[in-house]
Scaffold this active site. Sequence first.
Site, PDB file in Angstrom:
ATOM      1  NE  ARG A 114      -9.224  -2.087   3.181  1.00  0.00           N
ATOM      2  CZ  ARG A 114      -8.200  -1.548   3.903  1.00  0.00           C
ATOM      3  NH1 ARG A 114      -8.609  -0.246   4.568  1.00  0.00           N
ATOM      4  NH2 ARG A 114      -7.091  -2.035   4.142  1.00  0.00           N
ATOM      5  CG  ASP A 138      -2.560  -3.872  -1.785  1.00  0.00           C
ATOM      6  OD1 ASP A 138      -2.761  -4.688  -2.342  1.00  0.00           O
ATOM      7  OD2 ASP A 138      -2.310  -3.919  -0.633  1.00  0.00           O
ATOM      8  CG  MET A 139      -6.539   1.484  -6.717  1.00  0.00           C
ATOM      9  SD  MET A 139      -4.974   2.640  -7.153  1.00  0.00           S
ATOM     10  CE  MET A 139      -4.717   1.823  -8.645  1.00  0.00           C
ATOM     11  CD  GLN A 167      -9.858   0.662  -6.015  1.00  0.00           C
ATOM     12  OE1 GLN A 167      -9.668   1.624  -6.342  1.00  0.00           O
ATOM     13  NE2 GLN A 167      -9.737   0.658  -4.579  1.00  0.00           N
ATOM     14  CE  LYS A 193      -4.337  -1.734   2.085  1.00  0.00           C
ATOM     15  NZ  LYS A 193      -4.032  -3.097   1.691  1.00  0.00           N
ATOM     16  NE  ARG A 230      -3.530  -8.640  -6.211  1.00  0.00           N
ATOM     17  CZ  ARG A 230      -2.308  -8.476  -5.546  1.00  0.00           C
ATOM     18  NH1 ARG A 230      -2.558  -7.425  -4.391  1.00  0.00           N
ATOM     19  NH2 ARG A 230      -1.507  -9.473  -5.562  1.00  0.00           N
TER      20      ARG A 230
HETATM   21  P1  FDA Z   1     -18.374 -10.126  -3.233  1.00  0.00           P
HETATM   22  O1  FDA Z   1     -18.186  -9.349  -2.197  1.00  0.00           O
HETATM   23  O2  FDA Z   1     -19.458 -10.212  -4.173  1.00  0.00           O
HETATM   24  O3  FDA Z   1     -18.223 -11.748  -2.699  1.00  0.00           O
HETATM   25  C1  FDA Z   1     -18.432 -12.835  -3.337  1.00  0.00           C
HETATM   26  C2  FDA Z   1     -18.501 -13.931  -2.242  1.00  0.00           C
HETATM   27  O4  FDA Z   1     -17.160 -14.128  -1.612  1.00  0.00           O
HETATM   28  C3  FDA Z   1     -19.615 -13.620  -0.983  1.00  0.00           C
HETATM   29  O5  FDA Z   1     -20.693 -14.020  -1.148  1.00  0.00           O
HETATM   30  C4  FDA Z   1     -18.642 -14.408   0.189  1.00  0.00           C
HETATM   31  O6  FDA Z   1     -19.100 -15.998   0.017  1.00  0.00           O
HETATM   32  C5  FDA Z   1     -17.449 -14.213  -0.020  1.00  0.00           C
HETATM   33  N1  FDA Z   1     -16.680 -13.082   0.564  1.00  0.00           N
HETATM   34  C6  FDA Z   1     -16.462 -11.964   0.054  1.00  0.00           C
HETATM   35  N2  FDA Z   1     -15.727 -10.942   1.058  1.00  0.00           N
HETATM   36  C7  FDA Z   1     -15.874 -11.725   1.972  1.00  0.00           C
HETATM   37  C8  FDA Z   1     -15.409 -11.387   3.536  1.00  0.00           C
HETATM   38  N3  FDA Z   1     -14.814 -10.386   3.871  1.00  0.00           N
HETATM   39  N4  FDA Z   1     -15.769 -12.511   4.436  1.00  0.00           N
HETATM   40  C9  FDA Z   1     -16.254 -13.652   4.118  1.00  0.00           C
HETATM   41  N5  FDA Z   1     -16.576 -14.091   2.949  1.00  0.00           N
HETATM   42  C10 FDA Z   1     -16.497 -13.103   1.846  1.00  0.00           C
HETATM   43  N6  FDA Z   1      -9.929  -3.870  -2.520  1.00  0.00           N
HETATM   44  C11 FDA Z   1      -9.392  -2.772  -2.824  1.00  0.00           C
HETATM   45  O7  FDA Z   1     -10.004  -1.885  -2.915  1.00  0.00           O
HETATM   46  N7  FDA Z   1      -7.919  -2.660  -3.098  1.00  0.00           N
HETATM   47  C12 FDA Z   1      -7.211  -3.388  -3.114  1.00  0.00           C
HETATM   48  O8  FDA Z   1      -6.036  -3.403  -3.415  1.00  0.00           O
HETATM   49  C13 FDA Z   1      -7.634  -4.940  -2.885  1.00  0.00           C
HETATM   50  N8  FDA Z   1      -6.819  -5.855  -2.852  1.00  0.00           N
HETATM   51  C14 FDA Z   1      -7.330  -7.237  -2.813  1.00  0.00           C
HETATM   52  C15 FDA Z   1      -6.484  -8.392  -3.248  1.00  0.00           C
HETATM   53  C16 FDA Z   1      -7.196  -9.567  -3.132  1.00  0.00           C
HETATM   54  C17 FDA Z   1      -6.165 -10.880  -3.864  1.00  0.00           C
HETATM   55  C18 FDA Z   1      -8.510  -9.806  -3.020  1.00  0.00           C
HETATM   56  C19 FDA Z   1      -9.033 -11.087  -3.385  1.00  0.00           C
HETATM   57  C20 FDA Z   1      -9.188  -8.611  -2.978  1.00  0.00           C
HETATM   58  C21 FDA Z   1      -8.847  -7.357  -2.650  1.00  0.00           C
HETATM   59  N9  FDA Z   1      -9.458  -6.281  -2.463  1.00  0.00           N
HETATM   60  C22 FDA Z   1      -8.890  -5.078  -2.706  1.00  0.00           C
HETATM   61  C23 FDA Z   1     -10.845  -6.374  -1.815  1.00  0.00           C
HETATM   62  C24 FDA Z   1     -11.792  -6.508  -2.967  1.00  0.00           C
HETATM   63  O9  FDA Z   1     -11.933  -5.045  -3.509  1.00  0.00           O
HETATM   64  C25 FDA Z   1     -13.226  -6.893  -2.528  1.00  0.00           C
HETATM   65  O10 FDA Z   1     -13.714  -6.068  -1.478  1.00  0.00           O
HETATM   66  C26 FDA Z   1     -13.474  -8.068  -1.890  1.00  0.00           C
HETATM   67  O11 FDA Z   1     -12.540  -9.275  -2.723  1.00  0.00           O
HETATM   68  C27 FDA Z   1     -14.688  -8.833  -1.895  1.00  0.00           C
HETATM   69  O12 FDA Z   1     -15.599  -8.684  -3.237  1.00  0.00           O
HETATM   70  P2  FDA Z   1     -15.625 -10.096  -4.230  1.00  0.00           P
HETATM   71  O13 FDA Z   1     -15.099  -9.910  -5.487  1.00  0.00           O
HETATM   72  O14 FDA Z   1     -15.044 -11.473  -3.475  1.00  0.00           O
HETATM   73  O15 FDA Z   1     -17.140 -10.197  -4.469  1.00  0.00           O
END
Ligand code: FDA
Length: 308
Positions: free
Chosen positions: A289, A135-136, A164, A98, A185
């Site tokens: 978050r 990261d963003m 994002q 970050k 990513r």
């Molecule tokens: P969604 O939120 O629709 O979730 C899909 C399903 O995943 C849910 O129904 C649940 O089953 C499961 N799930 C998701 N989040 C969960 C939680 N917290 N606890 C339990 N289950 C959960 N964001 C950002 O703004 N800047 C960044 O740099 C990053 N970096 C990053 C790296 C990586 C490797 C990942 C996977 C994610 C990020 N994120 C991020 C976070 C991202 O923006 C987002 O908030 C989360 O991944 C949740 O979104 P989903 O795509 O999983 O979909």
Amino acid sequence: MLSPTLLTASRSPRVRRLVTTAPGSRHLVERFVVGETLDHAVGATRRLVADGLTVTLDHLGEDTLDVGRASATRQTYVSLLDRLGELELAPRTEVSLKLSAVGQALPRDGHRIALENAHAICTAAQRAGTTVTLDMEDHTTVDSTLGILGDLRADFPWVGAVLQSCLRRTEADCRDLAHAGSRVRLVKGAYAEPSSVAHAAKRDVDLAYVRCLKILMAGDGYPMVASHDPRMVALAGVLAMRHGRATDSYEYQMLHGIRVGEQRRLVAAGEQVRVYVPYGADWYGYFMRRLAERPANVGFFLRSVFTH
Ligand code: FDA
């Protein structure tokens, strides 16, 4: 509605005190954060790598307003990377950074200081034989982060960045970054953003993710499909087939502690899966978050506070 409210409330010092001192917090934090020390991070990394996964390590901390702390974070990353090199955990393990942890938020010269610190971290990553992904953070940082990405890539063409889908600008950013050698990513976005710059409805964020994923998978870069959403995971597989992508030309990424069974299933199916592994004492922002992403997590949290 819970998510933006929780993210806004999380900025209050009283909420911070309540969450960080609540007796039940630690229990739920352990689901998402592997521990406080480098040894905890290395131990978790070894276990994941032994299971066929790859890892990106994040040393927790953000929004530093202190030059000394920014330098200390740079040194922490350099030591981490030196250790990964010694233990031969690179290149299966890279790091996520970050920029606000290395000075980007400083009122004077933040951009320059973050670039210098990130450059030192990339030099250590190169020495270790691995990569860095930026990261963003919230939308006010995107121009600066993409500017730093461009500067770093002049010396380290393997540096990646997060985009994002919640932000309206991101489709255009995907087009700019879908070129050969570019590691992107793609995430949905975890920050509370104003509707002037971001899609407000979850459905629109999801649809934007689909459009962005299509751009990245059709391009010449290396897409990193960072989502736990089964629909996005399935779509990535379909797009990879459609564009004749080999399994080493893209990867799936998920957060530590979330959909662990799915991470293993994808590996067993021959896919590359990288787990985002956070460690360190400054877990508050990251943890809030994760709570905000899923209302059920808030329920778990409150139950564990009251049962302790
Ligand atoms: P969604 O939120 O629709 O979730 C899909 C399903 O995943 C849910 O129904 C649940 O089953 C499961 N799930 C998701 N989040 C969960 C939680 N917290 N606890 C339990 N289950 C959960 N964001 C950002 O703004 N800047 C960044 O740099 C990053 N970096 C990053 C790296 C990586 C490797 C990942 C996977 C994610 C990020 N994120 C991020 C976070 C991202 O923006 C987002 O908030 C989360 O991944 C949740 O979104 P989903 O795509 O999983 O979909």
